[in-house]
Design a protein around this motif. Structure first.
Motif, PDB file in Angstrom:
ATOM      1  N   ASP A  48     -55.895  40.475  51.929  1.00 13.92           N
ATOM      2  CA  ASP A  48     -57.114  39.329  51.522  1.00 13.92           C
ATOM      3  C   ASP A  48     -56.241  39.225  49.552  1.00 13.92           C
ATOM      4  OD1 ASP A  48     -57.800  41.762  50.843  1.00 13.92           O
ATOM      5  OD2 ASP A  48     -60.143  41.622  49.661  1.00 13.92           O
ATOM      6  N   GLN A  49     -55.468  39.995  49.122  1.00 13.46           N
ATOM      7  CA  GLN A  49     -54.540  39.946  47.975  1.00 13.46           C
ATOM      8  C   GLN A  49     -53.151  39.458  48.223  1.00 13.46           C
ATOM      9  OE1 GLN A  49     -54.416  43.163  45.435  1.00 13.46           O
ATOM     10  NE2 GLN A  49     -56.573  43.981  46.598  1.00 13.46           N
ATOM     11  N   MET A  50     -53.173  37.982  49.240  1.00 14.23           N
ATOM     12  CA  MET A  50     -52.085  38.088  49.610  1.00 14.23           C
ATOM     13  C   MET A  50     -52.031  36.885  50.547  1.00 14.23           C
ATOM     14  SD  MET A  50     -49.787  40.952  52.198  1.00 14.23           S
ATOM     15  CE  MET A  50     -48.339  40.206  52.401  1.00 14.23           C
ATOM     16  N   ASP A  51     -51.328  35.479  49.843  1.00 13.01           N
ATOM     17  CA  ASP A  51     -51.337  34.639  50.656  1.00 13.01           C
ATOM     18  C   ASP A  51     -49.676  34.092  51.831  1.00 13.01           C
ATOM     19  OD1 ASP A  51     -53.041  33.000  48.959  1.00 13.01           O
ATOM     20  OD2 ASP A  51     -52.004  33.363  47.318  1.00 13.01           O
ATOM     21  N   ALA A  52     -50.155  32.920  52.664  1.00 10.89           N
ATOM     22  CA  ALA A  52     -48.961  32.673  53.595  1.00 10.89           C
ATOM     23  C   ALA A  52     -48.753  31.395  53.844  1.00 10.89           C
ATOM     24  CB  ALA A  52     -49.500  33.340  54.744  1.00 10.89           C
ATOM     25  N   TYR A  53     -47.182  30.974  53.759  1.00 10.35           N
ATOM     26  CA  TYR A  53     -47.326  28.984  54.259  1.00 10.35           C
ATOM     27  C   TYR A  53     -45.809  29.465  54.369  1.00 10.35           C
ATOM     28  CZ  TYR A  53     -45.863  30.572  49.357  1.00 10.35           C
ATOM     29  OH  TYR A  53     -45.254  30.872  47.910  1.00 10.35           O
ATOM     30  N   SER A  56     -38.993  26.967  53.854  1.00  9.75           N
ATOM     31  CA  SER A  56     -37.647  26.560  54.438  1.00  9.75           C
ATOM     32  C   SER A  56     -36.981  27.807  55.216  1.00  9.75           C
ATOM     33  CB  SER A  56     -37.264  25.714  53.487  1.00  9.75           C
ATOM     34  OG  SER A  56     -35.402  26.104  53.805  1.00  9.75           O
ATOM     35  N   THR A  57     -36.356  27.242  55.972  1.00 10.48           N
ATOM     36  CA  THR A  57     -35.578  29.131  57.082  1.00 10.48           C
ATOM     37  C   THR A  57     -33.963  28.637  55.906  1.00 10.48           C
ATOM     38  OG1 THR A  57     -33.958  27.000  58.075  1.00 10.48           O
ATOM     39  CG2 THR A  57     -36.111  28.077  59.075  1.00 10.48           C
ATOM     40  N   ARG A  58     -33.938  27.883  54.481  1.00 11.68           N
ATOM     41  CA  ARG A  58     -32.996  28.811  53.796  1.00 11.68           C
ATOM     42  C   ARG A  58     -32.745  30.577  53.616  1.00 11.68           C
ATOM     43  NH1 ARG A  58     -32.387  24.841  49.609  1.00 11.68           N
ATOM     44  NH2 ARG A  58     -34.476  25.168  50.262  1.00 11.68           N
ATOM     45  N   VAL A  59     -33.901  30.755  53.410  1.00 11.02           N
ATOM     46  CA  VAL A  59     -34.462  31.742  53.039  1.00 11.02           C
ATOM     47  C   VAL A  59     -33.941  32.778  53.882  1.00 11.02           C
ATOM     48  CG1 VAL A  59     -36.479  31.013  51.766  1.00 11.02           C
ATOM     49  CG2 VAL A  59     -36.470  32.350  54.224  1.00 11.02           C
ATOM     50  N   ASN A  60     -33.514  32.438  55.174  1.00 16.30           N
ATOM     51  CA  ASN A  60     -32.605  33.703  55.911  1.00 16.30           C
ATOM     52  C   ASN A  60     -31.418  33.814  55.469  1.00 16.30           C
ATOM     53  OD1 ASN A  60     -35.371  33.961  57.605  1.00 16.30           O
ATOM     54  ND2 ASN A  60     -34.457  31.777  58.913  1.00 16.30           N
ATOM     55  N   SER A  61     -30.924  33.431  54.468  1.00 10.30           N
ATOM     56  CA  SER A  61     -29.613  33.735  54.413  1.00 10.30           C
ATOM     57  C   SER A  61     -29.052  34.116  52.868  1.00 10.30           C
ATOM     58  CB  SER A  61     -27.963  32.421  54.434  1.00 10.30           C
ATOM     59  OG  SER A  61     -27.097  32.183  53.284  1.00 10.30           O
ATOM     60  N   PRO A  62     -29.018  35.225  52.572  1.00 10.50           N
ATOM     61  CA  PRO A  62     -28.703  35.721  51.106  1.00 10.50           C
ATOM     62  C   PRO A  62     -27.571  34.724  50.608  1.00 10.50           C
ATOM     63  CG  PRO A  62     -27.238  36.566  52.489  1.00 10.50           C
ATOM     64  CD  PRO A  62     -28.334  36.482  53.988  1.00 10.50           C
ATOM     65  N   PRO A  67     -34.677  29.896  43.459  1.00  6.75           N
ATOM     66  CA  PRO A  67     -36.149  29.708  42.728  1.00  6.75           C
ATOM     67  C   PRO A  67     -37.077  28.317  44.101  1.00  6.75           C
ATOM     68  CG  PRO A  67     -36.103  29.094  40.859  1.00  6.75           C
ATOM     69  CD  PRO A  67     -33.959  29.307  41.600  1.00  6.75           C
ATOM     70  N   ASP A  68     -36.213  26.948  44.525  1.00  9.48           N
ATOM     71  CA  ASP A  68     -37.053  26.963  45.099  1.00  9.48           C
ATOM     72  C   ASP A  68     -37.240  27.286  46.468  1.00  9.48           C
ATOM     73  OD1 ASP A  68     -34.513  26.200  45.156  1.00  9.48           O
ATOM     74  OD2 ASP A  68     -34.867  24.652  46.815  1.00  9.48           O
ATOM     75  N   LEU A  69     -37.146  28.464  47.037  1.00 10.44           N
ATOM     76  CA  LEU A  69     -37.084  28.318  48.304  1.00 10.44           C
ATOM     77  C   LEU A  69     -38.210  29.221  49.231  1.00 10.44           C
ATOM     78  CD1 LEU A  69     -33.744  30.583  49.320  1.00 10.44           C
ATOM     79  CD2 LEU A  69     -33.941  28.478  49.177  1.00 10.44           C
ATOM     80  N   VAL A  70     -39.329  29.573  47.351  1.00 16.45           N
ATOM     81  CA  VAL A  70     -40.836  30.039  48.314  1.00 16.45           C
ATOM     82  C   VAL A  70     -41.483  28.728  47.807  1.00 16.45           C
ATOM     83  CG1 VAL A  70     -40.228  32.595  47.424  1.00 16.45           C
ATOM     84  CG2 VAL A  70     -40.317  31.071  45.790  1.00 16.45           C
TER      85      VAL A  70
END
Length: 75
Positions: A48-53, A56-62, A67-70
């Motif tokens: 209840d203290q988290m959000d999920a949405y 982009s799948t671009r977050v899968n690459s280091p 910042p726009d990845l989230v």
């Protein structure tokens, strides 16, 4: 460190685990705890203290570190 997934993360992560995260109020106790007490404090973060949405799948690459990845993407 991982812990069993809370209900929010369990719907997302197939292996039923999530990173260990501490509530700010628990940090002093964590830092002062011995190994056994610290292990007992590893609990799933309250859903209840988290959000999920979706993001982009671009977050899968280091290689991607922006910042726009989230930022949320469409439904």
């Amino acid at each position: 460190m991982t812990v069993p997934a809370n209900p929010l993360v369990a719907d997302i992560h197939a292996k039923g685990r999530m990173p260990a995260m501490a509530l700010a109020s628990r940090c002093p106790a964590w830092l002062q705890a011995g190994p056994e007490d610290a292990r007992a404090m590893l609990l799933p973060f309250p859903a209840d203290q988290m959000d999920a949405y979706p993001v982009s799948t671009r977050v899968n690459s280091p290689r991607n570190d922006r910042p726009d990845l989230v930022e949320p993407i469409g439904p």
